[in-house]
Design a protein around this motif. Structure first.
Motif, PDB file in Angstrom:
ATOM      1  N   GLU A 232       0.836  -1.196   0.000  1.00 36.88           N
ATOM      2  CA  GLU A 232       0.000   0.000   0.000  1.00 36.88           C
ATOM      3  C   GLU A 232       0.874   1.250   0.000  1.00 36.88           C
ATOM      4  O   GLU A 232       1.829   1.342   0.786  1.00 36.88           O
ATOM      5  N   PRO A 233       0.572   2.221  -0.864  1.00 37.74           N
ATOM      6  CA  PRO A 233       1.407   3.421  -0.930  1.00 37.74           C
ATOM      7  C   PRO A 233       1.249   4.300   0.300  1.00 37.74           C
ATOM      8  O   PRO A 233       0.284   4.175   1.057  1.00 37.74           O
ATOM      9  N   SER A 234       2.198   5.203   0.481  1.00 37.61           N
ATOM     10  CA  SER A 234       2.156   6.132   1.607  1.00 37.61           C
ATOM     11  C   SER A 234       0.891   6.980   1.559  1.00 37.61           C
ATOM     12  O   SER A 234       0.414   7.357   0.485  1.00 37.61           O
ATOM     13  N   GLU A 235       0.351   7.291   2.728  1.00 37.75           N
ATOM     14  CA  GLU A 235      -0.817   8.165   2.769  1.00 37.75           C
ATOM     15  C   GLU A 235      -0.441   9.611   2.458  1.00 37.75           C
ATOM     16  O   GLU A 235      -1.291  10.446   2.203  1.00 37.75           O
ATOM     17  N   TRP A 236       0.868   9.925   2.471  1.00 41.92           N
ATOM     18  CA  TRP A 236       1.346  11.284   2.253  1.00 41.92           C
ATOM     19  C   TRP A 236       1.882  11.406   0.831  1.00 41.92           C
ATOM     20  O   TRP A 236       2.724  10.616   0.409  1.00 41.92           O
ATOM     21  N   LEU A 237       1.418  12.413   0.125  1.00 44.05           N
ATOM     22  CA  LEU A 237       1.770  12.567  -1.283  1.00 44.05           C
ATOM     23  C   LEU A 237       3.250  12.874  -1.479  1.00 44.05           C
ATOM     24  O   LEU A 237       3.873  12.373  -2.415  1.00 44.05           O
ATOM     25  N   TYR A 238       3.806  13.711  -0.617  1.00 45.56           N
ATOM     26  CA  TYR A 238       5.186  14.152  -0.813  1.00 45.56           C
ATOM     27  C   TYR A 238       6.173  13.601   0.211  1.00 45.56           C
ATOM     28  O   TYR A 238       7.341  13.392  -0.102  1.00 45.56           O
ATOM     29  N   ARG A 239       5.724  13.402   1.438  1.00 42.07           N
ATOM     30  CA  ARG A 239       6.652  12.999   2.495  1.00 42.07           C
ATOM     31  C   ARG A 239       7.429  11.745   2.109  1.00 42.07           C
ATOM     32  O   ARG A 239       6.871  10.790   1.579  1.00 42.07           O
ATOM     33  N   ASN A 240       8.713  11.781   2.411  1.00 38.37           N
ATOM     34  CA  ASN A 240       9.573  10.604   2.213  1.00 38.37           C
ATOM     35  C   ASN A 240       9.517  10.074   0.784  1.00 38.37           C
ATOM     36  O   ASN A 240       9.487   8.861   0.558  1.00 38.37           O
ATOM     37  N   MET A 241       9.518  10.975  -0.175  1.00 34.58           N
ATOM     38  CA  MET A 241       9.555  10.530  -1.573  1.00 34.58           C
ATOM     39  C   MET A 241      10.738   9.580  -1.791  1.00 34.58           C
ATOM     40  O   MET A 241      11.851   9.834  -1.354  1.00 34.58           O
ATOM     41  N   ASP A 242      10.457   8.471  -2.476  1.00 32.79           N
ATOM     42  CA  ASP A 242      11.509   7.489  -2.714  1.00 32.79           C
ATOM     43  C   ASP A 242      12.443   7.960  -3.831  1.00 32.79           C
ATOM     44  O   ASP A 242      12.080   8.799  -4.659  1.00 32.79           O
ATOM     45  N   GLU A 243      13.642   7.405  -3.861  1.00 34.99           N
ATOM     46  CA  GLU A 243      14.656   7.875  -4.802  1.00 34.99           C
ATOM     47  C   GLU A 243      14.314   7.552  -6.254  1.00 34.99           C
ATOM     48  O   GLU A 243      14.716   8.280  -7.163  1.00 34.99           O
ATOM     49  N   VAL A 244      13.568   6.475  -6.483  1.00 30.56           N
ATOM     50  CA  VAL A 244      13.159   6.170  -7.864  1.00 30.56           C
ATOM     51  C   VAL A 244      12.255   7.276  -8.396  1.00 30.56           C
ATOM     52  O   VAL A 244      12.446   7.784  -9.507  1.00 30.56           O
ATOM     53  N   SER A 245      11.272   7.686  -7.591  1.00 23.83           N
ATOM     54  CA  SER A 245      10.408   8.795  -7.994  1.00 23.83           C
ATOM     55  C   SER A 245      11.219  10.072  -8.194  1.00 23.83           C
ATOM     56  O   SER A 245      10.971  10.843  -9.130  1.00 23.83           O
ATOM     57  N   GLY A 246      12.174  10.289  -7.305  1.00 19.54           N
ATOM     58  CA  GLY A 246      13.008  11.478  -7.419  1.00 19.54           C
ATOM     59  C   GLY A 246      13.827  11.492  -8.690  1.00 19.54           C
ATOM     60  O   GLY A 246      14.002  12.546  -9.327  1.00 19.54           O
ATOM     61  N   GLN A 247      14.331  10.337  -9.089  1.00 22.83           N
ATOM     62  CA  GLN A 247      15.106  10.265 -10.327  1.00 22.83           C
ATOM     63  C   GLN A 247      14.222  10.508 -11.549  1.00 22.83           C
ATOM     64  O   GLN A 247      14.632  11.181 -12.503  1.00 22.83           O
ATOM     65  N   VAL A 248      13.019   9.962 -11.522  1.00 24.31           N
ATOM     66  CA  VAL A 248      12.078  10.221 -12.615  1.00 24.31           C
ATOM     67  C   VAL A 248      11.753  11.708 -12.686  1.00 24.31           C
ATOM     68  O   VAL A 248      11.700  12.307 -13.770  1.00 24.31           O
ATOM     69  N   LEU A 249      11.539  12.326 -11.529  1.00 21.62           N
ATOM     70  CA  LEU A 249      11.267  13.765 -11.487  1.00 21.62           C
ATOM     71  C   LEU A 249      12.450  14.563 -12.041  1.00 21.62           C
ATOM     72  O   LEU A 249      12.259  15.541 -12.775  1.00 21.62           O
ATOM     73  N   ALA A 250      13.657  14.157 -11.695  1.00 19.43           N
ATOM     74  CA  ALA A 250      14.843  14.853 -12.197  1.00 19.43           C
ATOM     75  C   ALA A 250      14.923  14.768 -13.723  1.00 19.43           C
ATOM     76  O   ALA A 250      15.271  15.752 -14.396  1.00 19.43           O
ATOM     77  N   VAL A 251      14.580  13.608 -14.284  1.00 19.12           N
ATOM     78  CA  VAL A 251      14.592  13.461 -15.744  1.00 19.12           C
ATOM     79  C   VAL A 251      13.498  14.325 -16.376  1.00 19.12           C
ATOM     80  O   VAL A 251      13.713  14.967 -17.411  1.00 19.12           O
ATOM     81  N   LEU A 252      12.315  14.347 -15.751  1.00 14.95           N
ATOM     82  CA  LEU A 252      11.250  15.216 -16.248  1.00 14.95           C
ATOM     83  C   LEU A 252      11.692  16.669 -16.285  1.00 14.95           C
ATOM     84  O   LEU A 252      11.419  17.399 -17.246  1.00 14.95           O
ATOM     85  N   ASP A 253      12.379  17.097 -15.236  1.00 14.10           N
ATOM     86  CA  ASP A 253      12.846  18.476 -15.194  1.00 14.10           C
ATOM     87  C   ASP A 253      13.886  18.732 -16.269  1.00 14.10           C
ATOM     88  O   ASP A 253      13.899  19.802 -16.898  1.00 14.10           O
TER      89      ASP A 253
END
Length: 427
Positions: free
Chosen positions: A253-274
């Protein structure tokens, strides 16, 4: 969308009716807020006091009965409270729009097209300025296509404050004000922005005149804004990337918090999007010379500048988002059943930032490609494809924006002038 239909249910092809000159005292203005979410509630509580009663607030909402009081209140971070006054509430645009000097849409970006179409028969462009409290994509192009070249339009690049609804129709809270926000206009001079628009949103009760409104040179800082349109798709995909049509439960089950403790995979995808967004912005600048592109900075730099010491860890993109105190209260939109948790495909985190974010950016890339200018959008297209399957939509077909549901969006078409992205006079 069903709510929008109820708001607009009374709209017909009636002629525009301007309010009689004697209806208002000298200097008095009327603003109609459309939508009653977080920012709509804050506006309803601020405007009366901020203008000493000179600007009268009206509210167009699909459910007037929810408003238990015509004196909504907002609480500031320091504990101070400001009480507003709503002079008229209706679900019928014919009751409110004709006499308005300003109409402000405060709802989801994805509903903007329907709202503009539905108020159009009642809006006199010579009298009334229309704007959006948070602009994304090509909303300025939508305004011109809907209301005509004489439209008086303003677009705020960001919502003026971080805010939250406490009790619908009663109370909201400003979590944190912003020192400044960018605004771009069509057929509206900067003097009007400073005199009439800026005072509506300031948190002067805290002893500050902020946010200050800064005029943007063109719409590029809005269109290429490194904000929700890249943060949300990356994070939502990261939270539900293991979803295969069956609700996630237990450790999945995913975190109940949208931003808190973002995982590094999501962060890397975000970095590529940017990276892709910045490359697209640079390519557009090279093709057009639109100076607004110069103020579109990388996401990591924007986060540091905007939030500063509210971010506990700046070591990675994921840490910057996940430890940002200003982001900490947002919850992950989900559909919960006894079997577990599934994505919420109709939530604005999905609909706003795919159809009115990534799809818009890819349409600009495809228009540049017609001119022989190629810019990478592989991550954008991957996330559009993943989200459109959740939504039951078809935007991309074989990697191109030719799907049946593109008609409901506002995209840059292959034969549109490229300058439409930046300059309203080309609309």
């Amino acid at each position: 969308m069903q709510r929008v239909g109820r708001v607009a249910g009374h709209v017909s092809s009636a002629p525009v009716r301007a309010a009689p000159a004697s209806a208002k005292a000298d200097g008095e203005m009327i603003i109609t807020l459309i939508g009653a979410g977080n920012s709509g509630h804050v506006c309803a509580a601020l405007i009366e006091g901020n203008t000493n009663g000179r600007v009268k607030t009206q509210l167009l909402t699909h459910n007037p009965g929810v408003w238990k009081s015509n004196t909504p209140r907002v609480t500031f971070p320091n504990g101070d409270v400001q009480v507003g006054k709503i002079h008229k509430i209706s679900d019928n645009p014919a009751d409110l729009i004709p006499q308005s000097d300003i109409v402000l849409w405060t709802g989801p970006v994805t509903n903007t097209k329907d709202i503009f179409e539905n108020i159009r028969p009642y809006l006199n462009t010579q009298k009334t300025a229309v704007g959006t409290i948070f602009s994304q994509g090509l909303q300025h192009l939508l305004a011109v296509r809907t209301f005509g070249p004489d439209v008086r339009f303003f677009a705020l690049r960001n919502i003026p404050w971080l805010c939250k609804l406490i009790e619908k129709g009663v109370e909201s809270v400003i979590v944190g004000p912003k020192s400044s926000i960018g605004v771009m206009t069509i057929n509206i001079p900067p003097e009007w922005v400073k005199k009439e628009l800026e005072p509506l949103f300031v948190v002067q009760k805290m002893g500050k005149w902020e946010p200050v409104m800064d005029m943007l040179p063109d719409f590029c800082p809005v269109v290429f804004n490194p904000a929700n349109q890249i943060i949300h798709p990356a994070r939502y995909w990261g939270l539900f990337r293991s979803y295969k049509g069956i609700p996630l439960a237990g450790k999945d089950e995913p975190s109940e918090w949208l931003y808190r403790n973002m995982d590094e995979v999501s962060g890397q995808v975000l970095a590529v999007l940017d990276e892709e967004l910045q490359a697209l912005k640079d390519a557009y600048y090279e093709a057009t010379g639109a100076v607004g592109c110069k103020s579109v900075i990388p996401l990591a730099l924007r986060l540091k500048q905007q939030y500063g010491d509210q971010i506990a860890d700046c070591s990675t993109m994921a840490k910057m988002v996940g430890t940002n105190k200003a982001y900490s209260l947002a919850k992950t939109p989900v559909i919960r059943t006894e079997d577990g948790v599934s994505p919420a495909p109709n939530h604005r985190v999905v609909t706003d930032d795919i159809g009115w974010g990534l799809c818009t950016l890819v349409s600009i890339a495809e228009r540049l490609e017609v001119m022989g200018i190629r810019t990478p959008t592989s991550m954008m297209r991957m996330l559009i494809d993943w989200h459109q399957k959740l939504m039951g939509k078809e935007f991309l077909v074989n990697g191109r924006l030719t799907g049946r549901d593109c008609e409901e969006l506002v995209l840059l078409r292959p034969d549109d002038p490229l300058e439409l992205v930046a300059k309203p006079q080309f609309c």
